[in-house]
Scaffold this motif. Structure first.
Motif, PDB file in Angstrom:
ATOM      1  N   SER A  14      -1.950 -10.757  -4.197  1.00  0.00           N
ATOM      2  CA  SER A  14      -0.959 -10.024  -3.431  1.00  0.00           C
ATOM      3  C   SER A  14      -0.833  -8.630  -4.002  1.00  0.00           C
ATOM      4  CB  SER A  14       0.397 -10.722  -3.490  1.00  0.00           C
ATOM      5  OG  SER A  14       1.366  -9.963  -2.786  1.00  0.00           O
ATOM      6  N   MET A  15      -0.868  -7.657  -3.125  1.00  0.00           N
ATOM      7  CA  MET A  15      -0.695  -6.258  -3.521  1.00  0.00           C
ATOM      8  C   MET A  15       0.516  -5.737  -2.761  1.00  0.00           C
ATOM      9  SD  MET A  15      -3.545  -3.345  -3.348  1.00  0.00           S
ATOM     10  CE  MET A  15      -3.199  -1.853  -2.511  1.00  0.00           C
ATOM     11  N   VAL A  16       1.446  -5.111  -3.482  1.00  0.00           N
ATOM     12  CA  VAL A  16       2.633  -4.550  -2.848  1.00  0.00           C
ATOM     13  C   VAL A  16       2.667  -3.060  -3.144  1.00  0.00           C
ATOM     14  CG1 VAL A  16       5.139  -4.642  -2.641  1.00  0.00           C
ATOM     15  CG2 VAL A  16       3.859  -6.738  -3.164  1.00  0.00           C
ATOM     16  N   ALA A  44      -2.199   0.542   3.630  1.00  0.00           N
ATOM     17  CA  ALA A  44      -1.876  -0.847   3.309  1.00  0.00           C
ATOM     18  C   ALA A  44      -2.129  -1.765   4.494  1.00  0.00           C
ATOM     19  CB  ALA A  44      -0.418  -0.945   2.862  1.00  0.00           C
ATOM     20  N   ARG A  45      -1.777  -1.318   5.688  1.00  0.00           N
ATOM     21  CA  ARG A  45      -2.006  -2.162   6.864  1.00  0.00           C
ATOM     22  C   ARG A  45      -3.502  -2.373   7.107  1.00  0.00           C
ATOM     23  NH1 ARG A  45       2.815   0.052  10.806  1.00  0.00           N
ATOM     24  NH2 ARG A  45       4.315  -1.540  10.175  1.00  0.00           N
ATOM     25  N   ARG A  57      -3.303 -10.548   0.229  1.00  0.00           N
ATOM     26  CA  ARG A  57      -2.244 -10.010   1.076  1.00  0.00           C
ATOM     27  C   ARG A  57      -1.856  -8.616   0.595  1.00  0.00           C
ATOM     28  NH1 ARG A  57       2.363 -12.167   0.584  1.00  0.00           N
ATOM     29  NH2 ARG A  57       2.075 -13.066  -1.485  1.00  0.00           N
ATOM     30  N   VAL A  58      -1.580  -7.732   1.542  1.00  0.00           N
ATOM     31  CA  VAL A  58      -1.158  -6.374   1.218  1.00  0.00           C
ATOM     32  C   VAL A  58       0.078  -6.057   2.063  1.00  0.00           C
ATOM     33  CG1 VAL A  58      -1.828  -3.948   1.069  1.00  0.00           C
ATOM     34  CG2 VAL A  58      -3.570  -5.726   0.798  1.00  0.00           C
ATOM     35  N   ASN A  59       1.150  -5.705   1.399  1.00  0.00           N
ATOM     36  CA  ASN A  59       2.404  -5.391   2.074  1.00  0.00           C
ATOM     37  C   ASN A  59       3.014  -4.130   1.477  1.00  0.00           C
ATOM     38  OD1 ASN A  59       2.882  -7.741   3.947  1.00  0.00           O
ATOM     39  ND2 ASN A  59       2.526  -8.836   2.027  1.00  0.00           N
ATOM     40  N   VAL A  60       4.053  -3.652   2.129  1.00  0.00           N
ATOM     41  CA  VAL A  60       4.702  -2.411   1.720  1.00  0.00           C
ATOM     42  C   VAL A  60       6.210  -2.626   1.651  1.00  0.00           C
ATOM     43  CG1 VAL A  60       5.111   0.017   2.317  1.00  0.00           C
ATOM     44  CG2 VAL A  60       2.912  -1.043   2.874  1.00  0.00           C
ATOM     45  N   THR A 119       1.455 -10.575   5.544  1.00  0.00           N
ATOM     46  CA  THR A 119       0.519  -9.524   5.149  1.00  0.00           C
ATOM     47  C   THR A 119       0.544  -8.434   6.211  1.00  0.00           C
ATOM     48  OG1 THR A 119      -1.686  -9.061   4.244  1.00  0.00           O
ATOM     49  CG2 THR A 119      -1.597 -10.492   6.202  1.00  0.00           C
ATOM     50  N   GLY A 120       0.371  -7.207   5.766  1.00  0.00           N
ATOM     51  CA  GLY A 120       0.401  -6.067   6.687  1.00  0.00           C
ATOM     52  C   GLY A 120       1.801  -5.654   7.099  1.00  0.00           C
ATOM     53  N   ALA A 121       2.801  -6.170   6.403  1.00  0.00           N
ATOM     54  CA  ALA A 121       4.189  -5.895   6.770  1.00  0.00           C
ATOM     55  C   ALA A 121       4.752  -4.717   5.986  1.00  0.00           C
ATOM     56  CB  ALA A 121       5.044  -7.119   6.519  1.00  0.00           C
TER      57      ALA A 121
END
Length: 132
Positions: A14-16, A44-45, A57-60, A119-121
């Protein structure tokens, strides 16, 4: 991104990213900052879609105005710091600034297994600012 991907595990991570409310809305005299933060959201998206097959997963998190030493110092430079703070708080539906811990809690949530299907949020942590 290809260099970052080379460092990622083969599966599951997971990457934030931390952006800003201003990556989603405009504000006078903040154009370049907003452009940079909006670019991070787009990055990120794109990464979320690209890396999903590897279960990465990548989120912001998009914080609003947060009481940090930098913000406190900027208030103190005003002729009436308390009045300036009240003015800024009045622009936020919850009528207060965020505490740094509230932003950290959102990052932790997006990094932990409880958010495994997200993810992508972009999660605005802004007291309702971007809802207006």
């Amino acid at each position: 991104m290809k260099h970052l991907m080379a460092l990622a595990p083969e599966s599951g991570a997971s990457m934030v990213c931390v952006s800003s409310r201003l990556g989603m809305v405009g504000m006078s005299n903040q154009t370049l900052y907003s452009a940079a933060k909006g670019g991070l959201i787009a990055l990120a998206r794109g990464a979320a879609v690209e890396w999903a097959p590897r279960n990465i997963r990548v989120n912001v998190v998009a914080p609003g105005l947060t009481m940090t030493p930098v913000i406190e110092a900027s208030f103190q430079r005003r002729p009436d710091p308390a009045a300036h703070r009240r003015l800024r708080e009045e622009s936020i539906p919850l009528r207060r600034l965020a505490a740094a811990e509230e932003i950290a809690d959102a990052v932790l949530f997006l990094a932990c297994p409880e958010s495994s299907y997200i993810t992508g949020a972009v999660l605005p942590v802004d007291g309702g600012y971007t809802a207006c």
